[in-house]
Motif scaffolding. Structure first.
Motif, mmCIF file in Angstrom:
data_model
loop_
_atom_site.group_PDB
_atom_site.id
_atom_site.type_symbol
_atom_site.label_atom_id
_atom_site.label_comp_id
_atom_site.label_asym_id
_atom_site.label_seq_id
_atom_site.Cartn_x
_atom_site.Cartn_y
_atom_site.Cartn_z
ATOM 1 N N GLY A 96 43.389 63.144 41.219
ATOM 2 C CA GLY A 96 42.963 63.630 39.909
ATOM 3 C C GLY A 96 44.047 63.605 38.852
ATOM 4 O O GLY A 96 44.755 62.612 38.679
ATOM 5 N N SER A 97 44.192 64.747 38.158
ATOM 6 C CA SER A 97 45.090 64.779 37.000
ATOM 7 C C SER A 97 46.556 64.613 37.389
ATOM 8 O O SER A 97 47.356 64.114 36.591
ATOM 9 C CB SER A 97 44.892 66.073 36.199
ATOM 10 N N LEU A 98 46.928 65.004 38.602
ATOM 11 C CA LEU A 98 48.330 64.831 39.016
ATOM 12 C C LEU A 98 48.653 63.338 39.142
ATOM 13 O O LEU A 98 49.712 62.875 38.723
ATOM 14 C CB LEU A 98 48.602 65.551 40.342
ATOM 15 N N TYR A 118 47.052 76.340 34.887
ATOM 16 C CA TYR A 118 46.427 75.815 33.675
ATOM 17 C C TYR A 118 45.885 77.004 32.889
ATOM 18 O O TYR A 118 45.313 77.938 33.475
ATOM 19 C CB TYR A 118 45.259 74.871 34.027
ATOM 20 N N PHE A 173 42.603 72.273 45.221
ATOM 21 C CA PHE A 173 41.554 73.234 44.838
ATOM 22 C C PHE A 173 42.056 74.128 43.715
ATOM 23 O O PHE A 173 43.256 74.229 43.472
ATOM 24 C CB PHE A 173 41.088 74.080 46.031
ATOM 25 N N ASP A 194 32.592 72.320 43.991
ATOM 26 C CA ASP A 194 32.840 72.161 42.548
ATOM 27 C C ASP A 194 34.327 72.344 42.233
ATOM 28 O O ASP A 194 34.811 71.841 41.223
ATOM 29 C CB ASP A 194 32.100 73.253 41.740
ATOM 30 N N THR A 195 35.005 73.134 43.056
ATOM 31 C CA THR A 195 36.374 73.543 42.707
ATOM 32 C C THR A 195 37.439 73.043 43.686
ATOM 33 O O THR A 195 38.611 73.396 43.544
ATOM 34 C CB THR A 195 36.467 75.085 42.623
ATOM 35 N N ARG A 197 38.809 69.510 46.146
ATOM 36 C CA ARG A 197 38.622 68.115 46.584
ATOM 37 C C ARG A 197 38.707 68.109 48.107
ATOM 38 O O ARG A 197 39.677 68.638 48.676
ATOM 39 C CB ARG A 197 39.690 67.186 45.997
HETATM 40 O O1 C5P Z 1 41.474 67.614 37.618
HETATM 41 P P1 C5P Z 1 42.561 68.084 38.535
HETATM 42 O O2 C5P Z 1 43.109 67.007 39.401
HETATM 43 O O3 C5P Z 1 43.642 68.832 37.809
HETATM 44 O O4 C5P Z 1 41.845 69.155 39.505
HETATM 45 C C1 C5P Z 1 42.554 69.766 40.562
HETATM 46 C C2 C5P Z 1 41.574 70.606 41.380
HETATM 47 O O5 C5P Z 1 41.121 71.713 40.619
HETATM 48 C C3 C5P Z 1 40.308 69.851 41.802
HETATM 49 O O6 C5P Z 1 39.936 70.274 43.104
HETATM 50 C C4 C5P Z 1 39.260 70.287 40.806
HETATM 51 O O7 C5P Z 1 37.971 70.307 41.377
HETATM 52 C C5 C5P Z 1 39.720 71.696 40.475
HETATM 53 N N1 C5P Z 1 39.417 72.072 39.087
HETATM 54 C C6 C5P Z 1 38.398 72.989 38.830
HETATM 55 N N2 C5P Z 1 38.118 73.346 37.531
HETATM 56 C C7 C5P Z 1 38.806 72.843 36.516
HETATM 57 C C8 C5P Z 1 39.845 71.913 36.747
HETATM 58 C C9 C5P Z 1 40.117 71.546 38.056
HETATM 59 O O8 C5P Z 1 37.765 73.486 39.757
HETATM 60 N N3 C5P Z 1 38.529 73.226 35.278
#
Ligand code: C5P
Length: 235
Positions: A96-98, A118, A173, A194-195, A197
């Motif tokens: 993802g974002s990393l 964040y 997560f 949802d939260t 990977r």
């Molecule tokens: O997008 P990113 O790589 O930063 O996400 C890292 C983890 O945080 C992922 O498992 C993503 O599902 C979760 N996340 C989330 N809600 C967000 C941003 C990320 O649950 N607003």
């Protein structure tokens, strides 16, 4: 009854007990700060059951959470807290974002887990913040921040082996924490596909919301597969 708060995936209601809230899980899925939206019949129920189960697993390991009990297919009771406006992200594997931010290939295993913070602010797009930023914004004290980091690592220490046993890698997560009126910090919000990977250890198949974000499969089929892999009742 009017909800006390309506988020992207859940509605929160007060109850007769002022220290207890009722959460109702919705069928809506959103991604990219709400830019992408869709409804999936059954999603709310799956995420409620999965979150309830993960909070029970964590409670059994001695981790304080807001969870009280699952009361119906899409509802649970939780302790009322004021959410600390930080998303605490724990990463075991780059994704993802990393991956985007640092140009490191997705799937690269981290030698030690990374915890990131964040700032929960939709209008700013939930920016990555440093401890100095958190201090500047007066979101949490240095002591609270180190507690959050320690607690998030503890959650990882419980969930990573839990998933591993089921043939699933916990890639990363997001957690949210809240404060009770007495000042106790509790793990809150949800833990669900949802939260998190979650990748199949053998095939790398995505068992999480990335199937929706990236249009690579059916969200409901994926969440149902995960649910079944965890024993049909998340057990
Ligand atoms: O997008 P990113 O790589 O930063 O996400 C890292 C983890 O945080 C992922 O498992 C993503 O599902 C979760 N996340 C989330 N809600 C967000 C941003 C990320 O649950 N607003």
């Amino acid at each position: 009854m009017q909800p006390l708060y309506e988020g992207k995936a859940k509605r929160l209601y007060t109850t007769q007990d002022q220290d207890v809230l009722r959460i109702v899980y919705k069928d809506e899925a959103t991604a990219f700060n709400g830019e992408k939206k869709a409804e999936f019949a059954g999603k709310g129920e799956l995420n409620n059951r999965l979150t309830s189960h993960f909070f029970e697993v964590l409670a059994a390991a001695g981790i304080p959470t807001h969870f009280i009990e699952q009361t119906s297919e899409r509802e649970q009771l939780v302790r009322r807290v004021t959410i600390i406006p930080l998303e605490v992200v724990v990463r075991n594997v780059v994704a993802g974002s990393l991956s985007k931010r640092l140009g490191i290939e997705e799937g690269t295993v981290l030698e030690t887990p990374i915890v990131e913070f964040y700032y929960k602010d939709d209008s700013l797009g939930d920016p990555l913040v440093t401890p100095a930023h958190i201090n500047l914004l007066k979101i949490a004290t240095t002591e609270e921040l180190s507690l959050l980091e320690q607690e998030a690592n503890r959650v990882n220490d419980v969930l990573r082996p839990y998933f591993d046993e089921k043939g699933i890698t916990l890639i990363d997560f997001k957690l949210e924490y809240g404060k009770t009126p007495a000042g106790e910090i509790l793990l809150a919000d949800e833990i669900s596909p949802d939260t998190c990977r979650l990748w199949d250890k053998e095939t790398g198949e995505h068992l999480d919301k990335d199937v929706f974000r990236r249009n690579i499969g059916s969200l409901i089929d994926t969440y149902q597969t995960l649910f079944n892999r965890l024993g049909g009742n998340g057990q």
